[in-house]
Write an enzyme that holds these catalytic residues in place. Sequence first.
Site, PDB file in Angstrom:
ATOM      1  N   THR A  44       0.832  -1.212   0.000  1.00  0.00           N
ATOM      2  CA  THR A  44       0.000   0.000   0.000  1.00  0.00           C
ATOM      3  C   THR A  44       0.859   1.252   0.000  1.00  0.00           C
ATOM      4  OG1 THR A  44      -1.725  -1.158   1.264  1.00  0.00           O
ATOM      5  CG2 THR A  44      -1.806   1.245   1.239  1.00  0.00           C
ATOM      6  N   ASP A  68      -5.165   6.384  -0.202  1.00  0.00           N
ATOM      7  CA  ASP A  68      -5.865   6.608  -1.473  1.00  0.00           C
ATOM      8  C   ASP A  68      -6.121   8.096  -1.698  1.00  0.00           C
ATOM      9  OD1 ASP A  68      -5.935   4.001  -2.257  1.00  0.00           O
ATOM     10  OD2 ASP A  68      -8.027   3.639  -1.717  1.00  0.00           O
ATOM     11  N   ARG A  84      -6.646 -10.439   2.111  1.00  0.00           N
ATOM     12  CA  ARG A  84      -7.684 -11.472   2.193  1.00  0.00           C
ATOM     13  C   ARG A  84      -7.077 -12.870   2.140  1.00  0.00           C
ATOM     14  NH1 ARG A  84     -10.082  -7.632  -1.194  1.00  0.00           N
ATOM     15  NH2 ARG A  84      -9.432  -8.786  -3.056  1.00  0.00           N
TER      16      ARG A  84
END
EC number: 2.7.8.-
Length: 213
Positions: free
Chosen positions: A32, A91, A74
């Site tokens: 990320t 983001d 996940r």
Amino acid sequence: MLNKYARPFFTKLFTPLASLLVRLGVSPDVVTIVGTLGVSLGALVFYPRGEFLVGTLVITAFVFSDTVDGIMARGSGRSSTWGAFLDSTLDRVADASIFGGLVLFYAGGQLLRPGGALEVRAGIMAALALTCLILGMVVSYAKARAEGLGMTANVGIAERAERLVAVLVTTGLVGWFLPEVFLTIVLALLALASFITVVQRMLEVRRQALDVA
């Protein structure tokens, strides 16, 4: 529409890469952060210089990290409120960098293109003001997102009230009698303080998420 129709395709496409990164011990948080840095640098380095194609290619190379980190979380069972907070907050940074790069180009791109002293100074002021705007929004978003996840982020050295007082008082005094350099300094300090506040809020949410876990 893209979430509905394109996400399943890209999820299938990037699952092998995500699985490889998990096996290598790479954290979804690292993906990320690296993705956000890549998008931001691609936008803020190339777009202000008018190198739209190169900038878009660099951004595209990193923008899919948003899909990869989700698959990794996940698949490894590491989905968490902290991961959701980090992903959605960064983001905002990536999105703002893209539009910010375009703003700097169409405002003149004085920072990265030859120009006279007045043009360069105007470019610096525009960049600082834009940075304060972007980071100010991220400061507020981080708090709202934390509260939406059942946590708090009431920390930071530069909340909205402090930022507004500083910029309004300084701008008013520059319009009255102070040299413009004072506004430049205050904007630079506000940008730094806002960045520190974002980091403080992220660390606070991280601490709370670890306590819950």
